[in-house]
Scaffold this motif. Structure first.
Motif, PDB file in Angstrom:
ATOM      1  N   ASP A  85     -12.058 -16.277  16.205  1.00 48.64           N
ATOM      2  CA  ASP A  85     -10.997 -16.698  15.291  1.00 48.64           C
ATOM      3  C   ASP A  85     -11.149 -16.110  13.884  1.00 48.64           C
ATOM      4  O   ASP A  85     -10.366 -16.397  12.993  1.00 48.64           O
ATOM      5  CB  ASP A  85     -10.871 -18.220  15.230  1.00 48.64           C
ATOM      6  CG  ASP A  85     -12.123 -18.918  14.740  1.00 48.64           C
ATOM      7  OD1 ASP A  85     -13.114 -18.238  14.404  1.00 48.64           O
ATOM      8  OD2 ASP A  85     -12.100 -20.155  14.696  1.00 48.64           O
ATOM      9  N   GLU A  86     -12.131 -15.241  13.698  1.00 47.46           N
ATOM     10  CA  GLU A  86     -12.301 -14.533  12.429  1.00 47.46           C
ATOM     11  C   GLU A  86     -11.735 -13.117  12.501  1.00 47.46           C
ATOM     12  O   GLU A  86     -11.774 -12.373  11.536  1.00 47.46           O
ATOM     13  CB  GLU A  86     -13.787 -14.452  12.062  1.00 47.46           C
ATOM     14  CG  GLU A  86     -14.408 -15.801  11.800  1.00 47.46           C
ATOM     15  CD  GLU A  86     -15.902 -15.704  11.542  1.00 47.46           C
ATOM     16  OE1 GLU A  86     -16.298 -15.979  10.393  1.00 47.46           O
ATOM     17  OE2 GLU A  86     -16.655 -15.359  12.477  1.00 47.46           O
ATOM     18  N   TYR A  87     -11.188 -12.751  13.662  1.00 41.72           N
ATOM     19  CA  TYR A  87     -10.715 -11.376  13.870  1.00 41.72           C
ATOM     20  C   TYR A  87      -9.220 -11.253  13.589  1.00 41.72           C
ATOM     21  O   TYR A  87      -8.417 -12.068  14.022  1.00 41.72           O
ATOM     22  CB  TYR A  87     -10.979 -10.921  15.309  1.00 41.72           C
ATOM     23  CG  TYR A  87     -10.473  -9.527  15.566  1.00 41.72           C
ATOM     24  CD1 TYR A  87     -11.196  -8.435  15.139  1.00 41.72           C
ATOM     25  CD2 TYR A  87      -9.252  -9.321  16.183  1.00 41.72           C
ATOM     26  CE1 TYR A  87     -10.716  -7.158  15.343  1.00 41.72           C
ATOM     27  CE2 TYR A  87      -8.762  -8.045  16.391  1.00 41.72           C
ATOM     28  CZ  TYR A  87      -9.503  -6.973  15.967  1.00 41.72           C
ATOM     29  OH  TYR A  87      -9.025  -5.705  16.151  1.00 41.72           O
ATOM     30  N   ILE A  88      -8.875 -10.166  12.894  1.00 42.90           N
ATOM     31  CA  ILE A  88      -7.472  -9.795  12.690  1.00 42.90           C
ATOM     32  C   ILE A  88      -7.373  -8.279  12.808  1.00 42.90           C
ATOM     33  O   ILE A  88      -8.309  -7.553  12.450  1.00 42.90           O
ATOM     34  CB  ILE A  88      -6.928 -10.296  11.328  1.00 42.90           C
ATOM     35  CG1 ILE A  88      -5.415 -10.125  11.264  1.00 42.90           C
ATOM     36  CG2 ILE A  88      -7.626  -9.622  10.159  1.00 42.90           C
ATOM     37  CD1 ILE A  88      -4.727 -10.948  10.190  1.00 42.90           C
ATOM     38  N   ASN A  89      -6.265  -7.791  13.354  1.00 42.81           N
ATOM     39  CA  ASN A  89      -6.030  -6.354  13.469  1.00 42.81           C
ATOM     40  C   ASN A  89      -5.661  -5.834  12.084  1.00 42.81           C
ATOM     41  O   ASN A  89      -4.662  -6.266  11.510  1.00 42.81           O
ATOM     42  CB  ASN A  89      -4.903  -6.084  14.471  1.00 42.81           C
ATOM     43  CG  ASN A  89      -5.253  -6.562  15.859  1.00 42.81           C
ATOM     44  OD1 ASN A  89      -6.108  -5.992  16.516  1.00 42.81           O
ATOM     45  ND2 ASN A  89      -4.613  -7.633  16.292  1.00 42.81           N
ATOM     46  N   GLU A  90      -6.459  -4.933  11.567  1.00 45.65           N
ATOM     47  CA  GLU A  90      -6.280  -4.450  10.199  1.00 45.65           C
ATOM     48  C   GLU A  90      -5.005  -3.632  10.035  1.00 45.65           C
ATOM     49  O   GLU A  90      -4.549  -2.979  10.972  1.00 45.65           O
ATOM     50  CB  GLU A  90      -7.482  -3.594   9.790  1.00 45.65           C
ATOM     51  CG  GLU A  90      -8.781  -4.361   9.751  1.00 45.65           C
ATOM     52  CD  GLU A  90      -9.975  -3.464   9.454  1.00 45.65           C
ATOM     53  OE1 GLU A  90      -9.784  -2.297   9.062  1.00 45.65           O
ATOM     54  OE2 GLU A  90     -11.105  -3.944   9.619  1.00 45.65           O
ATOM     55  N   ALA A  91      -4.457  -3.645   8.839  1.00 43.89           N
ATOM     56  CA  ALA A  91      -3.259  -2.872   8.518  1.00 43.89           C
ATOM     57  C   ALA A  91      -3.546  -1.384   8.727  1.00 43.89           C
ATOM     58  O   ALA A  91      -4.592  -0.879   8.321  1.00 43.89           O
ATOM     59  CB  ALA A  91      -2.831  -3.123   7.081  1.00 43.89           C
ATOM     60  N   GLY A  92      -2.626  -0.696   9.387  1.00 40.78           N
ATOM     61  CA  GLY A  92      -2.749   0.739   9.588  1.00 40.78           C
ATOM     62  C   GLY A  92      -3.556   1.151  10.803  1.00 40.78           C
ATOM     63  O   GLY A  92      -3.518   2.310  11.211  1.00 40.78           O
ATOM     64  N   LYS A  93      -4.287   0.239  11.395  1.00 43.45           N
ATOM     65  CA  LYS A  93      -5.087   0.561  12.583  1.00 43.45           C
ATOM     66  C   LYS A  93      -4.213   0.485  13.834  1.00 43.45           C
ATOM     67  O   LYS A  93      -3.336  -0.363  13.942  1.00 43.45           O
ATOM     68  CB  LYS A  93      -6.264  -0.408  12.746  1.00 43.45           C
ATOM     69  CG  LYS A  93      -7.231  -0.392  11.596  1.00 43.45           C
ATOM     70  CD  LYS A  93      -8.159   0.779  11.706  1.00 43.45           C
ATOM     71  CE  LYS A  93      -9.165   0.711  10.565  1.00 43.45           C
ATOM     72  NZ  LYS A  93     -10.210   1.644  10.672  1.00 43.45           N
ATOM     73  N   ILE A  94      -4.505   1.354  14.779  1.00 46.37           N
ATOM     74  CA  ILE A  94      -3.805   1.306  16.057  1.00 46.37           C
ATOM     75  C   ILE A  94      -4.390   0.161  16.866  1.00 46.37           C
ATOM     76  O   ILE A  94      -5.604  -0.012  16.916  1.00 46.37           O
ATOM     77  CB  ILE A  94      -3.959   2.646  16.801  1.00 46.37           C
ATOM     78  CG1 ILE A  94      -3.293   3.762  15.994  1.00 46.37           C
ATOM     79  CG2 ILE A  94      -3.359   2.555  18.201  1.00 46.37           C
ATOM     80  CD1 ILE A  94      -3.565   5.148  16.506  1.00 46.37           C
TER      81      ILE A  94
END
Length: 167
Positions: A85-94
């Motif tokens: 629950d600490e993970y997020i898909n970063e901006a600009g990453k595929i």
């Protein structure tokens, strides 16, 4: 801040690579970070790309055949982060998206629902604000199971009909 945790319980993309897509998530014209479990609408391939789609948050009424559920690989390079629950898909990453197919199942934690309002078993689920799920509204599928596994409570969503009749 806790982010959505997703399980791809019975998604056809786990065995059928044609049902997986690579995408970059956008808000207007700028790349934006995005949680797993968000329903995104594929707009078009990025310029000069043959595999990476430009996607934005889906809205109620979008054609489900043009939508995916985001389920990026939870690879955290910050050694202080240890929980899903600490993970997020970063901006600009595929990132990875699973094409929505009738009767497929995926599960998300309460953070995947608009305002944290979760459904009960049997309730309809739709696409809400920002591509989050909206409980007790028809449009995407139905909550078919609720399960506690360790520290997370998962709400299993069975996707409704995505195919259209042949003409």
């Amino acid at each position: 801040m806790a982010y959505t945790v997703i399980r791809t319980d019975l998604m056809s993309g786990t065995k059928q690579p044609a049902d997986l897509v690579s995408l970059r998530f956008y808000e207007t014209e700028s790349p934006k970070e995005v949680e797993n479990g968000v329903i995104a609408k594929l707009e078009a391939l990025e310029e000069g790309e043959r595999e990476v789609w430009k996607a934005k948050a889906a809205v109620a009424g979008d054609d489900l055949n043009e939508c995916v559920v985001i389920a990026g690989v939870e690879m955290m390079y910050d050694e202080r982060k240890r929980n899903l629950d600490e993970y997020i898909n970063e901006a600009g990453k595929i990132t990875r998206g699973y094409i929505l197919r009738s009767r497929n199942l995926f599960s998300v934690t309460k953070e995947g629902f608009e305002d944290g309002t979760v459904p009960t078993v049997g309730q309809d689920v739709a696409i809400g604000t920002g591509g989050k799920l909206k409980a007790n509204t028809a449009g995407l599928g139905k909550c078919v199971h609720i399960e506690v596994v360790g520290r997370y409570t998962y709400y299993t969503i069975q996707i409704g009909k995505t195919e259209s009749a042949a003409e």
